[in-house]
Design a protein around this motif. Structure first.
Motif, PDB file in Angstrom:
ATOM      1  N   VAL A  23     -25.910  78.305  36.799  1.00  0.00           N
ATOM      2  CA  VAL A  23     -25.361  77.012  37.185  1.00  0.00           C
ATOM      3  C   VAL A  23     -24.182  77.228  38.122  1.00  0.00           C
ATOM      4  O   VAL A  23     -23.494  78.246  38.075  1.00  0.00           O
ATOM      5  CB  VAL A  23     -24.921  76.204  35.947  1.00  0.00           C
ATOM      6  CG1 VAL A  23     -26.113  75.863  35.077  1.00  0.00           C
ATOM      7  CG2 VAL A  23     -23.884  76.983  35.134  1.00  0.00           C
ATOM      8  N   ALA A  24     -23.958  76.249  38.965  1.00  0.00           N
ATOM      9  CA  ALA A  24     -22.851  76.264  39.922  1.00  0.00           C
ATOM     10  C   ALA A  24     -21.832  75.214  39.519  1.00  0.00           C
ATOM     11  O   ALA A  24     -22.154  74.234  38.840  1.00  0.00           O
ATOM     12  CB  ALA A  24     -23.370  75.987  41.334  1.00  0.00           C
ATOM     13  N   PRO A  25     -20.568  75.385  39.918  1.00  0.00           N
ATOM     14  CA  PRO A  25     -19.560  74.372  39.591  1.00  0.00           C
ATOM     15  C   PRO A  25     -19.956  72.998  40.119  1.00  0.00           C
ATOM     16  O   PRO A  25     -20.354  72.850  41.268  1.00  0.00           O
ATOM     17  CB  PRO A  25     -18.301  74.901  40.286  1.00  0.00           C
ATOM     18  CG  PRO A  25     -18.508  76.373  40.391  1.00  0.00           C
ATOM     19  CD  PRO A  25     -19.979  76.548  40.616  1.00  0.00           C
ATOM     20  N   GLY A  26     -19.841  71.998  39.253  1.00  0.00           N
ATOM     21  CA  GLY A  26     -20.149  70.628  39.651  1.00  0.00           C
ATOM     22  C   GLY A  26     -21.581  70.204  39.411  1.00  0.00           C
ATOM     23  O   GLY A  26     -21.914  69.017  39.573  1.00  0.00           O
ATOM     24  N   ALA A  27     -22.467  71.130  39.027  1.00  0.00           N
ATOM     25  CA  ALA A  27     -23.863  70.763  38.784  1.00  0.00           C
ATOM     26  C   ALA A  27     -23.958  69.958  37.485  1.00  0.00           C
ATOM     27  O   ALA A  27     -23.386  70.329  36.462  1.00  0.00           O
ATOM     28  CB  ALA A  27     -24.734  72.008  38.700  1.00  0.00           C
ATOM     29  N   ALA A  28     -24.696  68.836  37.514  1.00  0.00           N
ATOM     30  CA  ALA A  28     -24.832  67.969  36.333  1.00  0.00           C
ATOM     31  C   ALA A  28     -25.759  68.630  35.326  1.00  0.00           C
ATOM     32  O   ALA A  28     -26.922  68.933  35.633  1.00  0.00           O
ATOM     33  CB  ALA A  28     -25.364  66.605  36.742  1.00  0.00           C
ATOM     34  N   LEU A  29     -25.259  68.861  34.124  1.00  0.00           N
ATOM     35  CA  LEU A  29     -26.056  69.486  33.063  1.00  0.00           C
ATOM     36  C   LEU A  29     -26.635  68.453  32.103  1.00  0.00           C
ATOM     37  O   LEU A  29     -27.759  68.610  31.623  1.00  0.00           O
ATOM     38  CB  LEU A  29     -25.197  70.480  32.285  1.00  0.00           C
ATOM     39  CG  LEU A  29     -24.485  71.573  33.101  1.00  0.00           C
ATOM     40  CD1 LEU A  29     -23.742  72.512  32.168  1.00  0.00           C
ATOM     41  CD2 LEU A  29     -25.476  72.324  33.978  1.00  0.00           C
ATOM     42  N   MET A  30     -25.868  67.408  31.835  1.00  0.00           N
ATOM     43  CA  MET A  30     -26.308  66.366  30.907  1.00  0.00           C
ATOM     44  C   MET A  30     -25.326  65.207  30.986  1.00  0.00           C
ATOM     45  O   MET A  30     -24.274  65.314  31.625  1.00  0.00           O
ATOM     46  CB  MET A  30     -26.391  66.893  29.470  1.00  0.00           C
ATOM     47  CG  MET A  30     -25.053  67.347  28.907  1.00  0.00           C
ATOM     48  SD  MET A  30     -25.199  68.214  27.333  1.00  0.00           S
ATOM     49  CE  MET A  30     -25.887  69.793  27.864  1.00  0.00           C
ATOM     50  N   LEU A  31     -25.669  64.109  30.332  1.00  0.00           N
ATOM     51  CA  LEU A  31     -24.787  62.951  30.221  1.00  0.00           C
ATOM     52  C   LEU A  31     -24.493  62.690  28.757  1.00  0.00           C
ATOM     53  O   LEU A  31     -25.326  62.963  27.886  1.00  0.00           O
ATOM     54  CB  LEU A  31     -25.418  61.707  30.850  1.00  0.00           C
ATOM     55  CG  LEU A  31     -25.641  61.700  32.366  1.00  0.00           C
ATOM     56  CD1 LEU A  31     -26.327  60.402  32.771  1.00  0.00           C
ATOM     57  CD2 LEU A  31     -24.322  61.844  33.105  1.00  0.00           C
ATOM     58  N   ILE A  32     -23.298  62.152  28.505  1.00  0.00           N
ATOM     59  CA  ILE A  32     -22.935  61.716  27.154  1.00  0.00           C
ATOM     60  C   ILE A  32     -22.652  60.228  27.211  1.00  0.00           C
ATOM     61  O   ILE A  32     -21.796  59.779  27.973  1.00  0.00           O
ATOM     62  CB  ILE A  32     -21.704  62.477  26.625  1.00  0.00           C
ATOM     63  CG1 ILE A  32     -21.994  63.977  26.572  1.00  0.00           C
ATOM     64  CG2 ILE A  32     -21.328  61.965  25.244  1.00  0.00           C
ATOM     65  CD1 ILE A  32     -20.828  64.792  26.059  1.00  0.00           C
ATOM     66  N   VAL A  33     -23.396  59.467  26.411  1.00  0.00           N
ATOM     67  CA  VAL A  33     -23.231  58.010  26.373  1.00  0.00           C
ATOM     68  C   VAL A  33     -22.354  57.651  25.180  1.00  0.00           C
ATOM     69  O   VAL A  33     -22.718  57.927  24.033  1.00  0.00           O
ATOM     70  CB  VAL A  33     -24.589  57.301  26.254  1.00  0.00           C
ATOM     71  CG1 VAL A  33     -24.399  55.794  26.212  1.00  0.00           C
ATOM     72  CG2 VAL A  33     -25.497  57.687  27.413  1.00  0.00           C
ATOM     73  N   PRO A  34     -21.187  57.054  25.412  1.00  0.00           N
ATOM     74  CA  PRO A  34     -20.306  56.676  24.299  1.00  0.00           C
ATOM     75  C   PRO A  34     -20.792  55.396  23.634  1.00  0.00           C
ATOM     76  O   PRO A  34     -20.341  54.285  23.969  1.00  0.00           O
ATOM     77  CB  PRO A  34     -18.952  56.478  24.991  1.00  0.00           C
ATOM     78  CG  PRO A  34     -19.301  56.049  26.382  1.00  0.00           C
ATOM     79  CD  PRO A  34     -20.587  56.748  26.724  1.00  0.00           C
ATOM     80  N   VAL A  35     -21.709  55.534  22.680  1.00  0.00           N
ATOM     81  CA  VAL A  35     -22.336  54.349  22.080  1.00  0.00           C
ATOM     82  C   VAL A  35     -21.336  53.514  21.294  1.00  0.00           C
ATOM     83  O   VAL A  35     -21.624  52.361  20.961  1.00  0.00           O
ATOM     84  CB  VAL A  35     -23.512  54.776  21.168  1.00  0.00           C
ATOM     85  CG1 VAL A  35     -24.634  55.373  22.002  1.00  0.00           C
ATOM     86  CG2 VAL A  35     -23.051  55.780  20.109  1.00  0.00           C
ATOM     87  N   GLY A  36     -20.179  54.063  20.996  1.00  0.00           N
ATOM     88  CA  GLY A  36     -19.165  53.280  20.295  1.00  0.00           C
ATOM     89  C   GLY A  36     -18.238  52.528  21.231  1.00  0.00           C
ATOM     90  O   GLY A  36     -17.370  51.789  20.768  1.00  0.00           O
TER      91      GLY A  36
END
Length: 382
Positions: A269-282
Motif C-alpha cells: 500500500v502507498a500513503p493515502g490509498a483508501a483501505l476501508m471506510l468506517i461508518v459511525p452508526v451512532g
C-alpha cells in the motif's frame, strides 16, 4: 281495479313516482353534508395542526464516514477486520510490515549518537585551540625576547665596526681586525632581521589559531549538547522514524462499522490509498429534501419527527434541524441544468435540510446510511 276511483289511482301513482326522487335527494343531501363536514374538519385540522407542519418522504440517512488510509508505504502483514464488523476507536485494523521502519529508526538513532559525539568533539577542539592560542602568545613573547637580544647584538656590532673604521686610517687597527668587525656587524644585522621575522611569524601563527578558535566557538556558542542544531535535527529524524514505526499499526479513528474493505494481506500500500471506510452508526443524520415552497418557515433548531421504512410507523425518531444546504442538488450536479436555453421548463427544486438524530434512539433502533425516512418538521417552533 276497474271499479277504482280514477283520481285516487292517479294520486297513488304520483306518490309512488315521487318516492325515488325523495330518496335520491336525501342521499345526495347526506353526501353533501358529509363532504361539508369533512371539509370543515380538514380546514380546522389544517389551521390548528397541518399549517404548522411540513413533511416529505424524500429523506435519507447519512453519516460523516472515516476513510482509513496508511501514512507510510509498506506491505500488508495482516488485516484484523472484515466488512460489517463493528469496531471501537483505537482497535487495530491493519498491520503493516515494520522491517523497513525499524531499520530507519536504527539509522536515525545512530545519526543522533554521531551528532552528539561531534558536538563533544567540537567542544573539545575549542579547548585545544584555546591552548594553541596561549602557546602562540608564548611564542610571540620568546620571539620578541630574541628580537631584543638581536637588537642589542646589532648595536654592539655597529659600534665596534664604527670605532675600528675611525682608527683604521691611523694604522691603530689591523686589517684582519677590521674585517672581523665588519663580519660581526653583518652577522648581527642578519640575526636582527631573523628575530624580526620570528616575531612576525609568531604573530601570524597566533592570528591563525585565534581564527580557528573563533570559528569553532561559533559552532557551539549559545548551545549545549541538547540544543545544538545538528543534535536537534538528528532528534527530529529519530522522532519521524519512531512515528513511521508506530504508523505501521493502523487503528480505527472512530467507533463504527467497517465497510468497503479493499485491502488484502500481502498487498503493498502507498500513503493515502483508501483501505476501508468506517461508518459511525451512532452519529448518523438525515438529509430531508423539501420543496422550495415548504422552506419559508423552516429554521435551525426546530423539532423533527421521523419514521424509517426499515421499522415502519411503529418506531419514531426525534431530531432537530441543524442547517440548510447551500444549494439544491441540481446546482451541484456534474452537468447542471442550463435554464438559459429556450427549452426551459420550470421544475420545483428541493433543498436538503440536515436533521440531527437522537443518539439514544439510534442505539435502541440502529439505522444504516442510505435508508429512506419520512420527515416532518414542526415549523411553529422558533
Amino acid at each position: 281495479m276497474a271499479d277504482a276511483d280514477p283520481a285516487a289511482l292517479h294520486e297513488f301513482r304520483a306518490e309512488e313516482a315521487q318516492k325515488p326522487n325523495t330518496l335520491r335527494k336525501r342521499l345526495l343531501g347526506g353526501i353533501a353534508g358529509a363532504v361539508l363536514l369533512a371539509g370543515v374538519g380538514y380546514g380546522g385540522w389544517y389551521v390548528l395542526v397541518g399549517s404548522h407542519h411540513i413533511s416529505t418522504d424524500n429523506a435519507y440517512v447519512g453519516a460523516d464516514t472515516a476513510s482509513v488510509t496508511p501514512m507510510v508505504a509498506a506491505q500488508v502483514a495482516g488485516v484484523a477486520v472484515s466488512d460489517t464488523q463493528t469496531v471501537r476507536k483505537g482497535d487495530i485494523l491493519v498491520q503493516l510490515d515494520d522491517s523497513d521502519a525499524r531499520i530507519a529508526l536504527a539509522q536515525a538513532e545512530a545519526e543522533l549518537a554521531r551528532a552528539r559525539r561531534q558536538y563533544g568533539q567540537t567542544s573539545a577542539t575549542s579547548t585545544a585551540l584555546a591552548a594553541q592560542v596561549d602557546a602562540r602568545n608564548a611564542d610571540i613573547a620568546r620571539a620578541r625576547a630574541q628580537l631584543v637580544s638581536a637588537q642589542a647584538d646589532y648595536e654592539k656590532a655597529r659600534v665596534d665596526l664604527a670605532r675600528r673604521q675611525r682608527l683604521a686610517p691611523n694604522g691603530a687597527v689591523s686589517g684582519e681586525e677590521l674585517t672581523s668587525a665588519t663580519n660581526g656587524y653583518a652577522s648581527a644585522k642578519a640575526a636582527l632581521d631573523l628575530a624580526r621575522a620570528g616575531v612576525a611569524q609568531a604573530s601570524s601563527t597566533k592570528g591563525a589559531a585565534s581564527g580557528e578558535l573563533a570559528a569553532n566557538n561559533a559552532l557551539i556558542s549559545g548551545t549545549t549538547a541538547a540544543t545544538a542544531p545538528e543534535v536537534l535535527a538528528a532528534q527530529a529524524r529519530v522522532a519521524q522514524a519512531q512515528l513511521d514505526l508506530q504508523r505501521t499499526v493502523i487503528r480505527a479513528p472512530i467507533d463504527g462499522v467497517i465497510t468497503r474493505r479493499s485491502v488484502q494481506v500481502g498487498q503493498r500500500v502507498a500513503p493515502g490509498a483508501a483501505l476501508m471506510l468506517i461508518v459511525p452508526v451512532g452519529q448518523l443524520y438525515v438529509d430531508a429534501n423539501f420543496k422550495e415552497g415548504q422552506l419559508t418557515r423552516v429554521k435551525v433548531g426546530q423539532p423533527v419527527t421521523l419514521k424509517s421504512d426499515l421499522y415502519g410507523g411503529d418506531v419514531e425518531y426525534h431530531g432537530k434541524v441543524v442547517g440548510l444546504s447551500g444549494g439544491t442538488g441540481s446546482s451541484f450536479a456534474l452537468i447542471p441544468a442550463q435554464n438559459a436555453t429556450g427549452n426551459w421548463i420550470k421544475v420545483v427544486q428541493r433543498l436538503p435540510v440536515r436533521v440531527a438524530l437522537d443518539p439514544k434512539e439510534l442505539q435502541a433502533h440502529p439505522l444504516r446510511v442510505g435508508l429512506s425516512m419520512d420527515a416532518e418538521i414542526d415549523v411553529s417552533a422558533n
